[in-house]
Design a protein around this motif. Structure first.
Motif, mmCIF file in Angstrom:
data_model
loop_
_atom_site.group_PDB
_atom_site.id
_atom_site.type_symbol
_atom_site.label_atom_id
_atom_site.label_comp_id
_atom_site.label_asym_id
_atom_site.label_seq_id
_atom_site.Cartn_x
_atom_site.Cartn_y
_atom_site.Cartn_z
ATOM 1 N N ARG A 77 4.806 -4.827 3.753
ATOM 2 C CA ARG A 77 5.977 -4.011 3.045
ATOM 3 C C ARG A 77 7.207 -4.817 2.573
ATOM 4 O O ARG A 77 7.597 -4.703 1.584
ATOM 5 N N ARG A 78 7.558 -5.968 3.285
ATOM 6 C CA ARG A 78 8.546 -6.755 3.041
ATOM 7 C C ARG A 78 8.135 -7.580 1.624
ATOM 8 O O ARG A 78 8.963 -7.767 0.593
ATOM 9 N N VAL A 79 6.955 -8.245 1.718
ATOM 10 C CA VAL A 79 6.782 -8.972 0.230
ATOM 11 C C VAL A 79 6.054 -8.120 -0.705
ATOM 12 O O VAL A 79 5.872 -8.803 -1.970
ATOM 13 N N ALA A 80 5.851 -6.755 -0.745
ATOM 14 C CA ALA A 80 5.191 -6.108 -1.862
ATOM 15 C C ALA A 80 6.019 -4.723 -1.975
ATOM 16 O O ALA A 80 6.608 -4.249 -1.073
ATOM 17 N N ARG A 81 5.939 -4.276 -3.139
ATOM 18 C CA ARG A 81 6.588 -3.097 -3.402
ATOM 19 C C ARG A 81 5.866 -1.849 -2.947
ATOM 20 O O ARG A 81 6.261 -0.993 -2.601
ATOM 21 N N ARG A 82 4.548 -2.049 -2.940
ATOM 22 C CA ARG A 82 3.496 -0.943 -2.364
ATOM 23 C C ARG A 82 2.752 -1.616 -1.409
ATOM 24 O O ARG A 82 2.140 -2.858 -1.494
ATOM 25 N N ARG A 110 -11.841 4.068 -4.103
ATOM 26 C CA ARG A 110 -10.592 4.674 -3.389
ATOM 27 C C ARG A 110 -9.278 3.870 -3.264
ATOM 28 O O ARG A 110 -8.361 3.965 -3.396
ATOM 29 N N ILE A 111 -9.750 2.737 -2.723
ATOM 30 C CA ILE A 111 -8.909 1.496 -2.581
ATOM 31 C C ILE A 111 -8.270 1.074 -3.875
ATOM 32 O O ILE A 111 -6.934 1.066 -4.102
ATOM 33 N N TRP A 112 -8.957 0.855 -4.871
ATOM 34 C CA TRP A 112 -8.526 0.484 -6.176
ATOM 35 C C TRP A 112 -7.817 1.610 -6.759
ATOM 36 O O TRP A 112 -6.573 1.054 -7.588
ATOM 37 N N ASP A 113 -8.015 2.812 -6.845
ATOM 38 C CA ASP A 113 -7.410 3.785 -7.261
ATOM 39 C C ASP A 113 -5.930 3.826 -6.857
ATOM 40 O O ASP A 113 -4.935 4.087 -7.202
ATOM 41 N N ALA A 114 -5.832 3.323 -5.323
ATOM 42 C CA ALA A 114 -4.588 3.571 -4.670
ATOM 43 C C ALA A 114 -3.851 2.454 -5.069
ATOM 44 O O ALA A 114 -2.433 2.396 -4.954
ATOM 45 N N LEU A 115 -4.371 1.212 -5.626
ATOM 46 C CA LEU A 115 -3.505 0.144 -6.317
ATOM 47 C C LEU A 115 -2.563 0.721 -7.285
ATOM 48 O O LEU A 115 -1.681 -0.252 -7.814
ATOM 49 N N GLY A 116 -2.936 1.784 -8.050
ATOM 50 C CA GLY A 116 -2.381 2.068 -9.050
ATOM 51 C C GLY A 116 -2.497 1.026 -10.303
ATOM 52 O O GLY A 116 -3.406 0.368 -10.673
ATOM 53 N N ASP A 117 -1.103 1.018 -10.876
ATOM 54 C CA ASP A 117 -0.992 0.077 -11.974
ATOM 55 C C ASP A 117 -0.685 -1.363 -11.634
ATOM 56 O O ASP A 117 -0.114 -2.240 -12.497
ATOM 57 N N ALA A 118 -0.788 -1.753 -10.396
ATOM 58 C CA ALA A 118 -0.354 -2.998 -9.859
ATOM 59 C C ALA A 118 -1.070 -4.009 -10.475
ATOM 60 O O ALA A 118 -2.166 -3.820 -10.691
ATOM 61 N N ARG A 119 -0.281 -5.325 -10.777
ATOM 62 C CA ARG A 119 -0.997 -6.280 -11.540
ATOM 63 C C ARG A 119 -1.134 -7.382 -10.612
ATOM 64 O O ARG A 119 -2.049 -8.169 -10.708
ATOM 65 N N THR A 120 -0.260 -7.462 -9.757
ATOM 66 C CA THR A 120 -0.102 -8.700 -8.739
ATOM 67 C C THR A 120 -0.458 -8.180 -7.558
ATOM 68 O O THR A 120 -0.022 -7.275 -6.987
ATOM 69 N N VAL A 121 -1.453 -8.630 -6.841
ATOM 70 C CA VAL A 121 -1.934 -7.902 -5.316
ATOM 71 C C VAL A 121 -2.118 -9.387 -4.557
ATOM 72 O O VAL A 121 -2.753 -10.170 -4.882
ATOM 73 N N LEU A 122 -1.641 -8.943 -3.193
ATOM 74 C CA LEU A 122 -1.754 -9.668 -2.287
ATOM 75 C C LEU A 122 -2.838 -9.103 -1.126
ATOM 76 O O LEU A 122 -2.749 -7.963 -0.592
ATOM 77 N N ASN A 123 -3.831 -9.762 -1.026
ATOM 78 C CA ASN A 123 -5.004 -9.257 0.215
ATOM 79 C C ASN A 123 -4.874 -10.116 1.410
ATOM 80 O O ASN A 123 -5.083 -10.922 1.385
ATOM 81 N N VAL A 124 -4.236 -9.190 2.465
ATOM 82 C CA VAL A 124 -3.998 -9.882 3.629
ATOM 83 C C VAL A 124 -5.175 -9.521 4.683
ATOM 84 O O VAL A 124 -5.731 -8.694 4.809
ATOM 85 N N GLY A 125 -5.391 -10.740 5.533
ATOM 86 C CA GLY A 125 -6.828 -10.522 6.163
ATOM 87 C C GLY A 125 -7.866 -10.341 5.322
ATOM 88 O O GLY A 125 -8.855 -9.809 5.402
ATOM 89 N N ALA A 126 -8.033 -11.256 4.400
ATOM 90 C CA ALA A 126 -8.860 -11.402 3.231
ATOM 91 C C ALA A 126 -10.323 -11.385 3.428
ATOM 92 O O ALA A 126 -11.251 -11.187 2.914
ATOM 93 N N GLY A 127 -10.776 -12.252 4.752
ATOM 94 C CA GLY A 127 -11.844 -12.685 4.886
ATOM 95 C C GLY A 127 -12.637 -13.215 3.761
ATOM 96 O O GLY A 127 -12.212 -14.154 3.076
ATOM 97 N N THR A 128 -13.906 -12.743 3.570
ATOM 98 C CA THR A 128 -14.596 -13.384 2.414
ATOM 99 C C THR A 128 -14.621 -12.751 1.076
ATOM 100 O O THR A 128 -15.010 -13.163 0.117
ATOM 101 N N GLY A 129 -13.656 -11.919 0.953
ATOM 102 C CA GLY A 129 -13.059 -11.550 -0.283
ATOM 103 C C GLY A 129 -13.747 -10.129 -1.015
ATOM 104 O O GLY A 129 -13.517 -9.949 -1.897
ATOM 105 N N SER A 130 -14.419 -9.211 0.075
ATOM 106 C CA SER A 130 -14.780 -8.017 -0.173
ATOM 107 C C SER A 130 -13.688 -7.235 -0.677
ATOM 108 O O SER A 130 -12.585 -7.322 -0.040
ATOM 109 N N TYR A 131 -13.655 -6.507 -1.495
ATOM 110 C CA TYR A 131 -12.782 -5.232 -2.000
ATOM 111 C C TYR A 131 -11.588 -5.989 -2.965
ATOM 112 O O TYR A 131 -10.761 -5.161 -3.198
ATOM 113 N N GLU A 132 -11.570 -7.243 -3.076
ATOM 114 C CA GLU A 132 -10.805 -7.762 -4.016
ATOM 115 C C GLU A 132 -10.895 -7.299 -5.493
ATOM 116 O O GLU A 132 -11.892 -7.465 -6.080
#
Length: 365
Positions: A230-235, A144-166
């Protein structure tokens, strides 16, 4: 200088040293020629002392307060996040000490490893280890999360923890303020920046999309963090939970029947509508599978015995927040109800469900 030292709780010698190394230099002079602090100088000194009391070295402090891209509000938000993290560490330490006191009162043997944990020397390493053991990517939620990312190539994961869902098929940059969590990230995972959500060290629209997964409730100022995304990303894509729905406390049997204190944990947390408005998002429900691989708080809704396991609870921040008395009471009551069959009778409608809507929501902007 003497008056400032008195108000700040430091020695004049310390202020002289800060002046000598260029960390905080008084910019004014009295009529008698003595050095004096302007309002801006005091503001800078306040920031320096706050970072120092968090354990930062002088060189690190100089870099932090000297960053021209960070204003006083950004510093305050960053400091608030850091102090909240310290508070959480203190709460966890107190809870661990309480567990040892209870064990000793019962005459139970406390192992050397447990002693180190209880005293805090290994507390967060232990919690971090439990986190990586039980908190991992759940494929159906990830889809569900990755589908919502759409065609994005550059992704910022905020509060990333140990890296799940990246996502592994995109260029990911992670942001995580906790050194313990950063240290638990696997080898080869995305580069991780030490920063708080409320003050992201990136230019406007630096990323195609910013994502945050089950982390907003840990932020000092959730709405400010969302606006930064919202400031640092388009979506923006955020997995959080809904406290707007009437009777939301009753949708999960654990909070309804055993842990009413959960409501206190969320005191002051913004509503889903507020968070959605902050980024112009729509909200979509995310059901939790009955065999959810990610050990989040709601994950074991059809596997209640898991909540009796200490290592499972240790990876959920809720238990630290409610405190040891509430935790022990809830575990004891749940154990009794499982043994007697009351839990099964009360929750018989769950037996045939493959997934449940327990309030998880995906905000997509």
């Amino acid at each position: 200088m003497g008056r400032v030292a008195e108000l700040a709780g430091v020695s004049v010698r310390t202020l002289h040293h800060y002046d000598e190394i260029g960390l905080v230099r008084p910019s004014a002079r009295t009529s008698a020629g003595y050095r004096a602090y302007s309002a801006d100088d005091v503001e800078r000194l306040r920031e320096v002392l706050a970072y120092r009391r968090l354990g930062f070295g002088l060189r690190e402090v100089a870099e932090l307060v000297g960053d021209p891209s960070t204003d006083v509000v950004a510093h305050l938000r960053r400091l608030r996040g850091l102090w909240l993290e310290r508070r959480d560490r203190a709460d966890a330490t107190v809870a661990a000490i309480d567990r040892e006191l209870e064990a000793r009162a019962k005459g139970l043997t406390v192992t050397p490893e447990e002693q180190l944990e209880m005293l805090g020397a290994r507390l967060y390493e232990v919690i971090g280890g439990a986190y990586t053991a039980t908190r991992r990517t759940e494929p159906r939620i990830a889809a569900r999360i990755w589908d919502a990312l759409g065609d994005a190539r550059t992704v910022l994961n905020v509060g990333a923890g140990t890296g799940s869902y990246e996502p592994v098929d995109r260029e990911v940059t992670a942001v995580e303020p906790s050194a313990v969590m950063r240290g638990q990230r696997p080898v080869g995972s995305a580069p991780c920046v030490a920063a708080a959500a409320e003050s992201l060290p990136f230019d406007d629209r630096s990323f195609d999309v910013a994502m945050a997964v089950s982390t907003v409730h840990h932020w000092g100022d959730p709405v400010a963090g969302l606006r930064e995304m919202r400031r640092v990303a388009r979506r923006v894509v955020v997995l959080t939970f809904d406290t707007d729905e009437p009777g939301w406390r009753d949708r999960f049997w654990l909070t309804r029947d055993y842990l009413p204190e959960f409501a206190d944990v969320l005191a002051g947390f913004p509503s889903l509508a507020e968070m959605a408005d902050a980024i112009g998002a729509r909200a979509e429900p995310v059901p939790v599978p009955w065999d959810c691989a990610d050990g989040l708080f709601e994950a074991y809704w059809r596997r209640p015995g898991a909540y009796l396991e200490d290592h499972v609870r240790r990876a959920m921040s809720v238990w630290t927040r409610v405190g040891p008395k509430a935790e022990q009471r809830a575990v004891r009551s749940l154990s009794d109800d499982l043994d007697s069959g009351r839990w099964a009778e009360r929750n018989s409608d769950l037996a045939d469900l493959d997934a449940a809507d327990l309030g998880l929501r995906l905000l997509i902007a």
